[in-house]
Design an enzyme around this catalytic site. Sequence first.
Site, short mmCIF file in Angstrom:
data_model
loop_
_atom_site.label_atom_id
_atom_site.label_comp_id
_atom_site.label_asym_id
_atom_site.label_seq_id
_atom_site.Cartn_x
_atom_site.Cartn_y
_atom_site.Cartn_z
N PRO A 1 44.57 47.96 30.60
CG PRO A 1 46.33 48.18 29.07
CD PRO A 1 44.89 48.57 29.32
N GLY A 2 46.73 46.92 33.23
CA GLY A 2 47.57 47.38 34.33
C GLY A 2 48.65 46.36 34.58
CB CYS B 1 54.60 36.22 63.57
SG CYS B 1 56.18 36.62 64.33
CD GLU B 2 49.65 35.66 60.16
OE1 GLU B 2 49.05 34.58 59.93
OE2 GLU B 2 49.21 36.54 60.92
#
Length: 469
Positions: A319-320, A393-394
């Site tokens: 698990p992380g 800027c996306e």
Amino acid sequence: MPTAHPSGWAHADGALRGPHWLREPGDPNELVALLWSRTATKTDGVLSVGGVPLPDLVREHGSPAYVLDEVDLRGRARAFRDAFAGYEVFYAGKAFLCTTVARWLAEDGLSLDVCSGGELAVAERAGFPMERVGFHGNNKTLRELERAVELGVGRIVVDSFVEIERLAGVSAELGRTVGVMVRVTPGVEAHTHEYIATAHEDQKFGFSISSGDAIEAVRRVHAAPGLRLLGLHCHIGSQIFDTSGFEVAARRVLALHAQVADEVGVEMPELDLGGGFGIAYTTQDDPSDPAQLATEMTKIVEHECRALGVAQPRLSIEPGRAIVGPAMCTVYEVGTVKEVALDGGVRRTYVSVDGGMSDNIRTALYDADYSATIASRDSAARPELARVVGKHCEAGDIVVKDEFLPGDVQPGDLVAVPGTGAYCRSMASNYNHALRPPVIGVRDGRTFTVLRRETEADLLATDVGVPHE
């Protein structure tokens, strides 16, 4: 009845609606407890984590900032450790890793899974017991393998025939015996985003069971003098909410385990079923708790071992996200609020904050959903559907695609996003030369810096060009 619009539900005639699972709250100031760390509370609209009001934290440390709840993270780690008693529980360091977290995990008795030389360096710096470290990765360099063997990591998970040969050479050169797991591909289609599904055939990880590569890899590891065959490893993907995929994977991997005993003549002592356990990012998610997962996964393995007539190997999981994901939130300051007219008289409110895809790429990368709340004040305004976006800027620089926020949200407000512990800071970037935010730990009403905020000096330190004169 409105008709479907080719550009999606947001452009259909009529009032702007969220996705089908998003419901307008009676009170947009309330917290949905499932989404937040255990110590998160709200008083008069002010969000506190670990006893620290977030406006106070921002005044001291600035924004944006990741806020790490120590009590929550360590509680989740111990919950997996205790529920999976008899297993070896490896924390998947790729979700989020730093020396502080590595030390907590070592103290709480977990093992650690790393997948790069950099993650191994963190483990070394933290003094993590190397015999409890596993090293993953589909393209480990020769130097990474040498360093792992020199440090004495407990196991290396091999992913290709080239790597088996490379690792055998390192073992011989250094005169060390190395514990090895063989990563296999069981051919399971996990119900998750295609980029985080890792057990189907057409992807880069592991040896295919169906092609015969997996058992050939086992034979080569077993035959190499310096490699000690520990067992098989599989991982079906991430953000998984039920154990059906694990059941199919376990059946196929244990069948190979039995085949190895019959044909190779070795009974492997271990089996790693991977991780990928899901968390609640929004109210549409319904994760299982560690005790339920442990009960179901143990039953699956016991049943398959009985059916195959083999002894049950020692099991491990990784698990992380399920440990660190809910333990962290991100706090931002609102810079601008803009209403944009869409088709059919519909308007969408864009709430722009001082971070974005540089500190959380998951929305753009995986089409991930998140939630949000105003963290700095109470509001009597009725909830309105909004989109929280970043400053980059996306057009795809979206933090939270759809959320009901108070209709009077304004510049200067603080917005907090829960569930940002996994893969946000670890995948953060300097896009647009943004400075990566700090990770600020909180506990018992105090703050402490886990990772400091980057500075412009940090940003320019690797830029070795000569200034123009």
